[in-house]
Scaffold this motif. Structure first.
Motif, PDB file in Angstrom:
ATOM      1  N   LEU A  21       0.507  -1.417  -0.068  1.00  0.00           N
ATOM      2  CA  LEU A  21       0.524   0.211   0.567  1.00  0.00           C
ATOM      3  C   LEU A  21       0.800   1.492   0.061  1.00  0.00           C
ATOM      4  O   LEU A  21       0.285   1.813  -0.147  1.00  0.00           O
ATOM      5  N   ALA A  22       2.099   1.888   0.544  1.00  0.00           N
ATOM      6  CA  ALA A  22       2.705   1.803   0.878  1.00  0.00           C
ATOM      7  C   ALA A  22       4.140   2.285  -0.464  1.00  0.00           C
ATOM      8  O   ALA A  22       4.265   1.570  -0.740  1.00  0.00           O
ATOM      9  N   ALA A  23       4.041   3.743  -1.527  1.00  0.00           N
ATOM     10  CA  ALA A  23       5.045   3.211  -2.257  1.00  0.00           C
ATOM     11  C   ALA A  23       6.497   3.768  -1.640  1.00  0.00           C
ATOM     12  O   ALA A  23       6.472   3.982  -0.818  1.00  0.00           O
ATOM     13  N   GLU A  24       7.313   3.429  -2.427  1.00  0.00           N
ATOM     14  CA  GLU A  24       8.653   3.359  -2.322  1.00  0.00           C
ATOM     15  C   GLU A  24       9.203   4.354  -2.390  1.00  0.00           C
ATOM     16  O   GLU A  24       8.566   5.210  -2.708  1.00  0.00           O
ATOM     17  N   PRO A  25       9.935   5.514  -1.124  1.00  0.00           N
ATOM     18  CA  PRO A  25      10.191   6.552  -0.719  1.00  0.00           C
ATOM     19  C   PRO A  25      10.456   7.066  -1.947  1.00  0.00           C
ATOM     20  O   PRO A  25      11.679   6.621  -2.499  1.00  0.00           O
ATOM     21  N   VAL A  26      10.181   8.382  -2.388  1.00  0.00           N
ATOM     22  CA  VAL A  26      11.437   9.184  -3.305  1.00  0.00           C
ATOM     23  C   VAL A  26      11.844  10.042  -3.199  1.00  0.00           C
ATOM     24  O   VAL A  26      11.610  11.356  -1.881  1.00  0.00           O
ATOM     25  N   THR A  27      13.797  10.137  -3.291  1.00  0.00           N
ATOM     26  CA  THR A  27      14.458  11.116  -2.830  1.00  0.00           C
ATOM     27  C   THR A  27      14.011  12.035  -3.746  1.00  0.00           C
ATOM     28  O   THR A  27      14.449  12.042  -5.283  1.00  0.00           O
ATOM     29  N   CYS A  28      13.669  13.398  -2.044  1.00  0.00           N
ATOM     30  CA  CYS A  28      13.716  14.236  -3.857  1.00  0.00           C
ATOM     31  C   CYS A  28      15.114  15.213  -3.827  1.00  0.00           C
ATOM     32  O   CYS A  28      15.743  15.751  -2.724  1.00  0.00           O
ATOM     33  N   SER A  61      16.215  10.977 -22.995  1.00  0.00           N
ATOM     34  CA  SER A  61      16.658  10.363 -24.321  1.00  0.00           C
ATOM     35  C   SER A  61      15.167  11.120 -25.361  1.00  0.00           C
ATOM     36  O   SER A  61      14.859  10.684 -26.565  1.00  0.00           O
ATOM     37  N   ASP A  62      14.108  11.013 -23.929  1.00  0.00           N
ATOM     38  CA  ASP A  62      12.390  10.669 -24.552  1.00  0.00           C
ATOM     39  C   ASP A  62      12.515  12.646 -24.751  1.00  0.00           C
ATOM     40  O   ASP A  62      11.375  12.877 -24.693  1.00  0.00           O
ATOM     41  N   THR A 129      11.515  28.219 -23.167  1.00  0.00           N
ATOM     42  CA  THR A 129      10.495  27.314 -22.087  1.00  0.00           C
ATOM     43  C   THR A 129      12.130  26.359 -21.666  1.00  0.00           C
ATOM     44  O   THR A 129      11.485  26.079 -22.718  1.00  0.00           O
ATOM     45  N   PHE A 130      12.365  25.808 -20.873  1.00  0.00           N
ATOM     46  CA  PHE A 130      13.061  24.845 -20.684  1.00  0.00           C
ATOM     47  C   PHE A 130      12.753  24.419 -19.349  1.00  0.00           C
ATOM     48  O   PHE A 130      12.763  24.812 -18.052  1.00  0.00           O
ATOM     49  N   THR A 131      12.375  22.716 -19.214  1.00  0.00           N
ATOM     50  CA  THR A 131      12.031  22.060 -18.445  1.00  0.00           C
ATOM     51  C   THR A 131      13.353  20.834 -17.980  1.00  0.00           C
ATOM     52  O   THR A 131      13.428  19.874 -18.798  1.00  0.00           O
ATOM     53  N   TYR A 132      13.663  21.128 -16.634  1.00  0.00           N
ATOM     54  CA  TYR A 132      14.442  20.006 -15.997  1.00  0.00           C
ATOM     55  C   TYR A 132      14.098  18.921 -15.322  1.00  0.00           C
ATOM     56  O   TYR A 132      13.279  19.263 -14.689  1.00  0.00           O
ATOM     57  N   VAL A 133      14.833  17.691 -15.754  1.00  0.00           N
ATOM     58  CA  VAL A 133      15.122  16.652 -14.699  1.00  0.00           C
ATOM     59  C   VAL A 133      15.430  15.978 -13.889  1.00  0.00           C
ATOM     60  O   VAL A 133      16.902  16.392 -14.507  1.00  0.00           O
ATOM     61  N   TRP A 134      15.557  15.352 -13.069  1.00  0.00           N
ATOM     62  CA  TRP A 134      16.628  14.522 -12.435  1.00  0.00           C
ATOM     63  C   TRP A 134      17.160  13.213 -12.484  1.00  0.00           C
ATOM     64  O   TRP A 134      15.783  12.848 -12.599  1.00  0.00           O
ATOM     65  N   ASP A 135      17.914  13.242 -13.497  1.00  0.00           N
ATOM     66  CA  ASP A 135      18.114  11.640 -14.483  1.00  0.00           C
ATOM     67  C   ASP A 135      18.778  10.986 -13.887  1.00  0.00           C
ATOM     68  O   ASP A 135      20.155  10.485 -14.013  1.00  0.00           O
ATOM     69  N   ASN A 137      21.148  11.263 -11.820  1.00  0.00           N
ATOM     70  CA  ASN A 137      22.860  11.484 -11.306  1.00  0.00           C
ATOM     71  C   ASN A 137      22.727  13.051 -11.699  1.00  0.00           C
ATOM     72  O   ASN A 137      23.679  13.279 -11.134  1.00  0.00           O
ATOM     73  N   SER A 138      22.418  13.652 -12.230  1.00  0.00           N
ATOM     74  CA  SER A 138      22.253  14.666 -13.350  1.00  0.00           C
ATOM     75  C   SER A 138      20.900  15.195 -13.492  1.00  0.00           C
ATOM     76  O   SER A 138      20.096  14.600 -13.968  1.00  0.00           O
ATOM     77  N   TRP A 139      20.719  16.515 -13.907  1.00  0.00           N
ATOM     78  CA  TRP A 139      19.928  17.460 -14.371  1.00  0.00           C
ATOM     79  C   TRP A 139      19.803  16.712 -16.208  1.00  0.00           C
ATOM     80  O   TRP A 139      21.091  17.856 -16.421  1.00  0.00           O
ATOM     81  N   LYS A 140      18.773  16.634 -16.362  1.00  0.00           N
ATOM     82  CA  LYS A 140      18.566  17.048 -18.082  1.00  0.00           C
ATOM     83  C   LYS A 140      17.471  17.773 -18.195  1.00  0.00           C
ATOM     84  O   LYS A 140      16.173  17.906 -17.344  1.00  0.00           O
ATOM     85  N   ILE A 141      17.668  17.905 -19.446  1.00  0.00           N
ATOM     86  CA  ILE A 141      16.433  18.600 -20.511  1.00  0.00           C
ATOM     87  C   ILE A 141      15.428  17.725 -20.557  1.00  0.00           C
ATOM     88  O   ILE A 141      16.096  16.802 -21.197  1.00  0.00           O
ATOM     89  N   SER A 142      14.492  18.274 -20.216  1.00  0.00           N
ATOM     90  CA  SER A 142      13.071  16.851 -21.030  1.00  0.00           C
ATOM     91  C   SER A 142      12.402  17.725 -21.894  1.00  0.00           C
ATOM     92  O   SER A 142      11.932  17.202 -22.379  1.00  0.00           O
ATOM     93  N   ALA A 143      12.011  18.746 -22.058  1.00  0.00           N
ATOM     94  CA  ALA A 143      11.513  19.506 -22.840  1.00  0.00           C
ATOM     95  C   ALA A 143      11.844  21.406 -23.212  1.00  0.00           C
ATOM     96  O   ALA A 143      12.335  21.658 -22.119  1.00  0.00           O
ATOM     97  N   HIS A 144      12.145  21.446 -24.195  1.00  0.00           N
ATOM     98  CA  HIS A 144      12.532  23.044 -24.635  1.00  0.00           C
ATOM     99  C   HIS A 144      12.220  23.293 -25.574  1.00  0.00           C
ATOM    100  O   HIS A 144      12.084  22.913 -26.691  1.00  0.00           O
ATOM    101  N   HIS A 145      11.078  24.631 -25.401  1.00  0.00           N
ATOM    102  CA  HIS A 145      10.454  25.488 -26.046  1.00  0.00           C
ATOM    103  C   HIS A 145      11.171  26.767 -26.745  1.00  0.00           C
ATOM    104  O   HIS A 145      11.641  26.802 -25.969  1.00  0.00           O
ATOM    105  N   SER A 146      11.470  26.667 -28.179  1.00  0.00           N
ATOM    106  CA  SER A 146      11.744  28.027 -27.968  1.00  0.00           C
ATOM    107  C   SER A 146      11.286  29.051 -29.089  1.00  0.00           C
ATOM    108  O   SER A 146      10.674  28.206 -30.442  1.00  0.00           O
ATOM    109  N   SER A 147      10.520  30.063 -28.992  1.00  0.00           N
ATOM    110  CA  SER A 147       9.764  30.653 -30.168  1.00  0.00           C
ATOM    111  C   SER A 147       9.947  32.360 -30.756  1.00  0.00           C
ATOM    112  O   SER A 147      10.638  32.766 -29.876  1.00  0.00           O
ATOM    113  N   ALA A 148      10.162  32.692 -31.738  1.00  0.00           N
ATOM    114  CA  ALA A 148      11.169  33.641 -32.061  1.00  0.00           C
ATOM    115  C   ALA A 148       9.577  34.996 -31.383  1.00  0.00           C
ATOM    116  O   ALA A 148       8.442  33.923 -31.221  1.00  0.00           O
ATOM    117  N   MET A 149      10.335  36.085 -30.997  1.00  0.00           N
ATOM    118  CA  MET A 149       9.037  36.987 -30.807  1.00  0.00           C
ATOM    119  C   MET A 149       7.978  37.255 -31.859  1.00  0.00           C
ATOM    120  O   MET A 149       8.727  37.505 -32.710  1.00  0.00           O
TER     121      MET A 149
END
Length: 156
Positions: A21-28, A61-62, A129-135, A137-149
Motif C-alpha cells: 500500500l505504501a510506495a517506495e520513498p522518493v528521493t527528492c 532520451s525522450d 522554456t526549459f524543463t529539467y528533470v533529475w536523471d 545523477n544529473s539534471w537533464k533537459i526534458s522539454a525545450h521550447h523556443s519561439s521567435a517573438m
C-alpha cells in the motif's frame, strides 16, 4: 453456517496477492535558482563547442525539442542532433534577457526571453522554456521550447 463464512473469509486473506500500500520513498532532489541558471550556462557553453552531440547529450532520451528555426518537433536524440548541426553552423551565443525559475522535487522550469547573437553579428530574440528533470545523477533537459517573438523587439 457462521463457521463456514469465517473459514471462507480467513482463507480469502491468505489467497489474496501481496499488495504494497505504501510506495517506495522518493528521493527528492531540489536545485537552487543558481543551479538552474547554471544549467542554461552549461547548455550555452555546449553550443560554443560547435558539437551537436554534446548539446544533445544534455537532453533526456525522450526529451521534446520545439526549436525556434524549424517547424519539425524533435523527439529523438538523432532528430535533436540534426537540428543542432544546422543551428550551430550559425555560431549562436545566447544571453538571458529575463527569466522566471520554478523549482520542484526532481524537476525545475526556467522560462523567459533570450537573445542569440550569431557569428554574422545578427541577433534573434525568442521566448523560451526549459524543463529539467533529475536523471539519476544529473539534471537533464526534458522539454525545450523556443519561439521567435511575434512582435519586433527594440533594444535600448
Amino acid at each position: 453456517m457462521k463457521k463456514n463464512l469465517f473459514s471462507l473469509c480467513f482463507l480469502g486473506l491468505f489467497c489474496l496477492p501481496n499488495v504494497t500500500l505504501a510506495a517506495e520513498p522518493v528521493t527528492c532532489i531540489k536545485a537552487s535558482e543558481q543551479d538552474v541558471a547554471g544549467l542554461f550556462t552549461k547548455w550555452n557553453d555546449s553550443l560554443a563547442t560547435g558539437d551537436a552531440e554534446k548539446v544533445a547529450d544534455l537532453y533526456v532520451s525522450d526529451a521534446v525539442l520545439l526549436p525556434t528555426i524549424s517547424n519539425q518537433v524533435r523527439l529523438t536524440n538523432q532528430e535533436r542532433i540534426d537540428y543542432f548541426n544546422d543551428f550551430l553552423k550559425k555560431g549562436p551565443q545566447g544571453k538571458i534577457d529575463s527569466r522566471t525559475i520554478r523549482i520542484g522535487c526532481n524537476k525545475a522550469i526556467d522560462t523567459g526571453v533570450y537573445t542569440f547573437t550569431f557569428k554574422d553579428n545578427s541577433q534573434g530574440t525568442a521566448r523560451y522554456t526549459f524543463t529539467y528533470v533529475w536523471d539519476d545523477n544529473s539534471w537533464k533537459i526534458s522539454a525545450h521550447h523556443s519561439s521567435a517573438m511575434p512582435e519586433t523587439v527594440s533594444k535600448p
